[in-house]
Design a protein around this motif. Structure first.
Motif, PDB file in Angstrom:
ATOM      1  N   LYS A 132      -4.055  -0.950  -4.391  1.00  0.00           N
ATOM      2  CA  LYS A 132      -4.302   0.499  -4.446  1.00  0.00           C
ATOM      3  C   LYS A 132      -3.102   1.279  -4.957  1.00  0.00           C
ATOM      4  O   LYS A 132      -3.223   2.457  -5.280  1.00  0.00           O
ATOM      5  CB  LYS A 132      -4.668   0.988  -3.038  1.00  0.00           C
ATOM      6  CG  LYS A 132      -6.039   0.467  -2.605  1.00  0.00           C
ATOM      7  CD  LYS A 132      -6.374   0.976  -1.241  1.00  0.00           C
ATOM      8  CE  LYS A 132      -7.746   0.456  -0.809  1.00  0.00           C
ATOM      9  NZ  LYS A 132      -8.036   0.828   0.571  1.00  0.00           N
ATOM     10  N   ASP A 133      -1.886   0.616  -4.964  1.00  0.00           N
ATOM     11  CA  ASP A 133      -0.737   1.363  -5.474  1.00  0.00           C
ATOM     12  C   ASP A 133      -0.808   1.452  -6.992  1.00  0.00           C
ATOM     13  O   ASP A 133      -1.724   0.930  -7.623  1.00  0.00           O
ATOM     14  CB  ASP A 133       0.571   0.685  -5.024  1.00  0.00           C
ATOM     15  CG  ASP A 133       0.716  -0.689  -5.618  1.00  0.00           C
ATOM     16  OD1 ASP A 133      -0.300  -1.223  -6.117  1.00  0.00           O
ATOM     17  OD2 ASP A 133       1.828  -1.235  -5.604  1.00  0.00           O
TER      18      ASP A 133
ATOM     19  N   GLN B 262      -3.167  -0.753  -9.518  1.00  0.00           N
ATOM     20  CA  GLN B 262      -4.162  -0.117 -10.393  1.00  0.00           C
ATOM     21  C   GLN B 262      -3.920  -0.512 -11.855  1.00  0.00           C
ATOM     22  O   GLN B 262      -4.855  -0.809 -12.606  1.00  0.00           O
ATOM     23  CB  GLN B 262      -4.060   1.410 -10.220  1.00  0.00           C
ATOM     24  CG  GLN B 262      -4.655   1.886  -8.902  1.00  0.00           C
ATOM     25  CD  GLN B 262      -4.298   3.342  -8.601  1.00  0.00           C
ATOM     26  OE1 GLN B 262      -3.649   4.011  -9.386  1.00  0.00           O
ATOM     27  NE2 GLN B 262      -4.717   3.806  -7.426  1.00  0.00           N
TER      28      GLN B 262
ATOM     29  N   ALA C 195       0.821  -1.214   0.000  1.00  0.00           N
ATOM     30  CA  ALA C 195       0.000   0.000   0.000  1.00  0.00           C
ATOM     31  C   ALA C 195       0.851   1.258   0.000  1.00  0.00           C
ATOM     32  O   ALA C 195       0.336   2.352  -0.233  1.00  0.00           O
ATOM     33  CB  ALA C 195      -0.909  -0.014   1.229  1.00  0.00           C
TER      34      ALA C 195
END
Lengths: 870, 332
Positions: A441-442, A446, A5
């Motif tokens: 989410k990084d 993505q 993250a």
């Protein structure tokens, strides 16, 4: 919070802080540890050196004491005297040992050699004996064999002579039979000549032109000529007989001479061969025995030589060895005495010198230990310094390693997602859409999510294309199979292929192509398709059979091709076509051609019959008219003769005598009785010929292709006339025709053919019975016709043997026949069935009973349909 | 008038018939008698088949068959002029020529047809130490067998022995173990297989001496202007060879089996099985042997001390008649 993250910047910052903490800690720990270790090492070294000084002092004092004691012993010479006596003792033992060894060795050698010699000689003698015994047995066996052959040759020669004798007797018998025939012929000729002479004599005797003397002269001359002729014939006959007998005698004599000559040759050959072989074998045995004898003699001579040599060598060796040993011992004792004197001289000097040397050595050792102690303390201090530096560098290196590992891990945490993305993209470019990237989410997570979505879309698109392709292949009428070139396992089958084999798609995928091809094994099939893989042929078309799930076999035509899709492994594609229908059609075509051929043959036979009928008809007609003429002429002559007879009765006896004599000479009463019946019989005969010819003409009339109303009773009668020659000698015909039978629409010619076939079969069946059980009584063929509602029925029964049950179902099959080869082609009843059922819409059936006969029942409709007409 | 007309016609008809009969009788009387000797062996089938099929059609010859039981008896018949023509082994022909018998070899019409049969084994090497029956020591079979076995390192006397055995008693002697193997023309090999548990042994063909029996004609028959008869007969033989080959290939020799019954008397099954399997490699085809072939046989005969005289082979061999007949047959 998870590592994934974090942003890349955050990850780098954490790494630097962590590195600084690790390096600092490690340096502090290293310095503390090294100080303690150095102090302990220095103390241990100093203690050890003091213990060493103590040990050296004790050892040096002990050494000085021993040197003093050895010096006294050496100076006295006791040791040398002991050594001299020891040398003398050893020399004495040595002499005795040398002599024993030499003699023992020689004795052993001679023993061994003699033992070997004995064994070898015994062996050679045994071999020679065995060889001689074997050879004698062999020669005896060969003699027996040779005698057997000679005996058999004698038997066979006797057989030959026996056969020749029987054969010559047979030939003599044949000659005798021929002579008998010739004798009969000669006798006939003689009788003919005698008859001829007698007839001439009788004629001349009645002839008033010849006188009695002339007749007598003729008789004598004739008889003389006849006698000469008969004598000549006899002479020729006996010459022939003699020639034949002489020739046969010559053949027999020559044959016996040849048999004898060949027998002599065979016996001589066997004897010569036997003698040569025995000679060769005996020579071989003698040669071998001589060789053995020579070998034994050589061995004994060799042994004697060897013994002589060994003894001679022993004499010289012992003498030389004893002299050498004596000399050596003397020299040793002299040397030892000199040595003892020298030792005694040196002992005093040596003791004094050694004590001096030991004292010097002890002093030196003390100096050395002290110097060593100083060196050790210095070295320990230096070592402690070195260790401190080493440990510090090691800890720094370890910390740096750990830092680098962590750094690498962190870098991999950053670069791995990028590598995965790159690999994923590469797989996608190759068409592999099964893999997916981790999402998060990084930035990488993505990007993974976006790429996964793209792969899903592409996969859906490709699935849609593949489905479309499969649906297209499923609509094909031909079967499409694809299978792996290595294990031949199916990888794809279309819908038609599944229907063709009866297996489901899942079942097919677990099967190999040879499982539905019973003609092939795995190896044979691979061998067949191997040229496709190496590219020597592009495709292969062949005929085979496929076995479906129910075990049924279907003929198929197969086109197989090896295809290699881009970037993929090659595979085999089979286009299979079910040719069952085509095969059936070909068989039908063959049958039709056979029938056509048969029909053409029958047509030509019909034309021939028509021609014959025409040719016979003309002379039959003029025979008929001539017979009518003769009948009329006879009537006139009969009336004329009656008139003459009545005139004779009215005339006086002397005038009528000549006429009565002439009538008697002509045998008029007999002629008047027989001529009318002869004319009637001739007329009947001609009428029958005309009827048969008419029937044949009618029967062989070109067939009409259109149906016409026909009187079936008339057709049957015509057919019976045509077939009369077949049935009249073996069968009675009973007919029972219906009077109220209407005209039936049919093809008259073909119907006649059907009836003829069935009647002929009936006569053949009756003939078969009469052949097996000959009888004076004829068989029976019963033919009846009847009206049955809208049909007529014809029954043709015979008193034949009946049809066996096992062939009842096959009698209408094409080319099925129970007749001998050449008697029937098995087409008759097939054609009958075809004509009645197909062309007339009727039925043809039969009832049969073994031993009683068969009845064929034909029914024909009274109204024909359009189909039948066409 | 009509009766008169009929009588005249009848007389004319009778005169015509008598004329025809006398012409036929004259023709018959002019035909030359050809005496053919034969032995009931399948390689001699062309002699029988030609006679059976063509004898009513011969224009110049009248044939008469004489049956003999061995090559020796047929040799005797030729020697004393009891037969004019026969098919015999080459060594016998050479032997007769050496003895001054006036004969000519005019060709050959068959290859093969001889079967080597042993008991229970088909391996040629098991024949070592055995006695082998042959039709005669002066037969083709004997010479060929010696050649073949010699090529297989067999020595006569040491490794095998041959013995002349009569055809009539061959089977009985084979059953009684008087001989261990038979090398005889068909159907004797087939009979040994069928009736005496014989097994055919594969025999590699020898390099030399391969020709079968040869047709021999007495020279005095040819000298008397009868070559036209021989010519007609040879054409018939050529036709019979073709017939035999066709019958074997297409009808499993069934017609031949029927034809041979009267002259040979073998069972039809025996003949068809032997011919359709072409046992011993039997083939019926006319061919011209060469002087070299006879030289080779002559060399063997001298080696075996069966003949000592020299023979003028060029005079003995005369294939011109057969060549002419074949040419004529080809033209037809």
């Amino acid at each position: 919070m998870k590592l994934s993250a974090l942003k890349i910047g955050q990850k780098a910052l954490i790494m630097i802080i962590f590195l600084m903490v690790v390096v600092g800690s490690s340096i502090t720990v290293g310095i503390i540890m090294l100080s303690k270790t150095s102090k302990n090492t220095v103390l241990a070294s100093i203690s050890k050196k003091f213990v060493d000084i103590q040990n050296i002092s004790v050892a040096e004092f002990n050494s000085a004491e021993k040197v003093a004691r050895d010096g006294v012993a050496e100076a006295s010479g006791i040791g040398s005297l002991d050594k001299i006596s020891a040398i003398a003792l050893i020399s004495q033992k040595d002499f005795s040992q040398v002599v024993q060894n030499e003699i023992g060795e020689v004795s052993n050698n001679i023993n061994n050699m003699l033992g070997k010699q004995n064994k070898s000689t015994n062996q050679q003698l045994e071999e020679a004996l065995k060889l001689a015994a074997n050879s004698i047995s062999e020669i005896m066996a060969f003699d027996n064999h040779s005698l057997n052959i000679l005996a058999n040759e004698a038997i066979f020669d006797l057989d030959s002579q026996n056969t020749a004798s029987i054969e010559s007797l047979n030939r003599f018998a044949t000659n005798l039979a021929m002579m008998k025939e010739k004798l009969w012929a000669m006798e006939n000729e003689n009788n003919t000549d005698i008859d001829s002479l007698l007839i001439t004599l009788i004629v001349n005797f009645d002839d008033p032109a010849y006188s009695q003397e002339q007749v007598l002269d003729f008789l004598i001359t004739g008889f003389d000529a006849l006698k000469d002729k008969i004598a000549r014939r006899k002479e020729i006959f006996f010459e022939d007989v003699l020639d034949d007998f002489m020739l046969q005698e010559k053949v027999v004599g020559e044959e016996f001479r040849l048999v004898r000559r060949k027998a002599h040759y065979a016996i001589n050959r066997e004897l010569t061969s036997s003698r040569n072989i025995q000679l060769e074998k005996s020579t071989a045995i003698i040669k071998e025995l001589l060789r053995q004898q020579s070998a034994i003699s050589t061995n004994i001579n060799d042994s004697a030589d060897y013994v002589r040599k060994v003894i001679k060598r022993l004499n010289s060796t012992i003498q030389k060895k004893l002299q050498a040993r004596g000399k050596n011992t003397g020299e040793q004792i002299s040397r030892q005495v000199e040595t003892t004197k020298e030792i005694a001289r040196n002992a005093n000097n040596k003791v004094a010198e050694r004590i001096r040397l030991n004292t010097e050595k002890a002093r030196f050792h003390f100096d050395t230990v002290i110097k060593d102690s100083q060196t050790v303390i210095k070295a320990n201090l230096n070592q402690a310094t070195r260790q401190t530096i080493f440990f510090s560098i090691s800890i720094i290196l370890i910390c740096t390693g750990i830092a680098m590992a962590l750094g690498m891990a962190l870098l991999r945490a950053i670069t791995d997602p990028i590598t995965k993305v790159l690999g994923f993209a590469e797989e996608m470019s190759k068409g592999n859409l099964t893999g997916r990237l981790p999402e998060g989410k990084d930035e990488m997570g993505q990007m993974g999510g976006a790429l996964n979505t793209m792969a899903d879309e592409i996969f859906k698109l490709r699935e849609a294309q593949l489905n479309s392709f499969n649906q297209t292949l499923d609509q094909l009428l031909d079967c499409v199979f694809m299978f792996d070139p290595d294990n031949l396992q199916y990888t794809y089958v279309n819908r038609r292929a599944r229907e063709h084999t009866g297996f489901s798609s899942e079942e097919m995928m677990s099967m190999t192509t040879v499982q539905i091809k019973p003609e092939y094994t795995h190896q044979s099939f691979k061998k067949m398709i191997s040229p496709l893989i190496d590219g020597s042929i592009k495709h292969l078309t062949y005929l085979s059979e496929h076995r479906n799930k129910n075990g049924e076999q279907m003929p198929v035509e197969i086109l197989v091709q090896y295809v290699v899709p881009p970037d993929q492994k090659g595979k085999f594609v089979e286009i299979v076509r079910d040719i069952s229908e085509r095969k059936k059609a070909e068989q039908e075509k063959e049958k039709l051609q056979a029938r056509l051929l048969f029909a053409q043959k029958m047509e030509s036979v019909g034309q021939l019959a028509a021609g014959l009928a025409h040719e016979i008809n003309t002379p039959a007609q003029y025979l008929g008219s001539n017979i009518d003429f003769l009948d009329e002429a006879y009537q006139d002559i009969a009336e004329f003769m009656l008139s003459i007879q009545s005139i004779v009765q009215d005339k006086p006896l002397n005038q009528s005598a000549k006429i009565v004599a002439a009538l008697e000479l002509a045998d008029w009463d007999y002629l008047a009785e027989e001529i009318p019946s002869a004319i009637d019989q001739s007329r009947d005969g001609v009428k029958r010929v005309a009827a048969i010819v008419l029937a044949m003409k009618k029967f062989s009339h070109p067939a009409s292709t259109e149906m016409a109303p026909v009187d079936i009773n008339s057709v049957i009668a015509t057919t019976l006339t045509v077939a009369q020659s077949e049935w009249k000698d073996i069968s009675e015909i009973n007919t029972d025709y219906s009077d109220n039978l209407p005209l039936v629409p049919c093809l008259e010619h073909e119907m006649g053919q059907v009836l003829l076939n069935i009647i002929m079969n009936a006569t053949h069946a009756i003939r078969e019975v009469l052949t097996i059980q000959p009888s004076d009584q004829k068989g029976t063929i019963h033919i009846s016709t009847a009206l049955k509602k809208d049909r007529i029925e014809i029954r043709i029964g015979d008193s034949g043997p009946g049809i066996p049950e096992e062939i009842c179902a096959r009698i209408f099959d094409p080319f099925f026949t129970t007749k001998d080869v050449g008697s029937g082609i098995g087409q008759g009843l097939t054609i009958c069935h075809d004509v009645i059922t197909e062309k007339h819409g009727g039925t043809l059936d039969f009832k049969t009973e073994i031993g009683k006969g068969t009845v064929f029942i034909i029914t024909l409709p009274l109204k024909s349909t359009n189909n039948q007409l066409s | 008038m009509k009766i008169k007309h009929l009588i005249v016609s009848s007389l004319l008809f009778i005169v015509m018939i008598f004329s025809s009969v006398s012409i036929y009788a004259n023709n018959t009387s002019r035909k030359i008698l050809l005496r053919i000797g034969y032995i009931p062996l399948l390689p001699q089938l062309p002699l029988i088949v030609a006679n059976d099929r063509d004898r009513f059609n011969y224009k110049n010859i009248k044939t008469k068959l004489f049956r003999y039981s061995s090559f020796t008896s047929i040799e005797a018949a030729i020697r004393v002029n009891a037969v004019d023509v026969a098919s015999i082994p080459i060594p016998i022909a050479l032997s007769m020529a050496a003895d001054g018998i006036p004969i000519k070899i005019i060709g050959a019409f068959q290859h093969g047809g001889t079967l080597l049969v042993s008991k229970n084994t088909a391996d040629i090497n098991t024949l070592k130490g055995k006695v082998i029956g042959v039709p005669g020591l002066d037969s083709n079979e004997h010479i060929q067998l010696m050649e073949t076995l010699s090529a297989n390192s067999f020595r006569y006397g040491f490794d095998y022995t041959t013995i002349a055995i009569p055809f009539d008693s061959a089977l009985a002697n084979f059953k009684a173990d008087r001989v261990n193997a038979l090398y005889l023309p068909e159907p004797y090999g087939s009979m040994a297989i069928g009736e005496a548990n014989g097994v055919a042994v594969a025999v590699p063909a020898p390099n030399n001496c391969q020709t079968g029996n040869v047709i021999v004609v007495r020279t005095d028959f040819l000298k008397t202007g009868k070559s036209i008869a021989i010519d007609e007969w040879l054409k018939s033989i050529i036709r019979s060879c073709r017939f035999l080959e066709n019958d074997i290939d297409y009808f499993s020799a069934r017609q031949t089996a029927i034809i041979q019954k009267t002259s040979f008397g073998y069972s039809e099954v025996l003949v068809t099985s032997s011919l359709k399997e072409r046992r011993g490699g039997i083939r019926f085809a006319v061919h011209m042997p060469t002087v070299n072939t006879f030289s080779e046989y002559n060399r063997k005969l001298i080696e075996l001390k069966m003949t000592r005289s020299t023979i003028d082979l060029n005079t003995l061999l005369d294939v011109s008649l057969l060549e002419r007949a074949m040419k004529s047959a080809r033209e037809k």
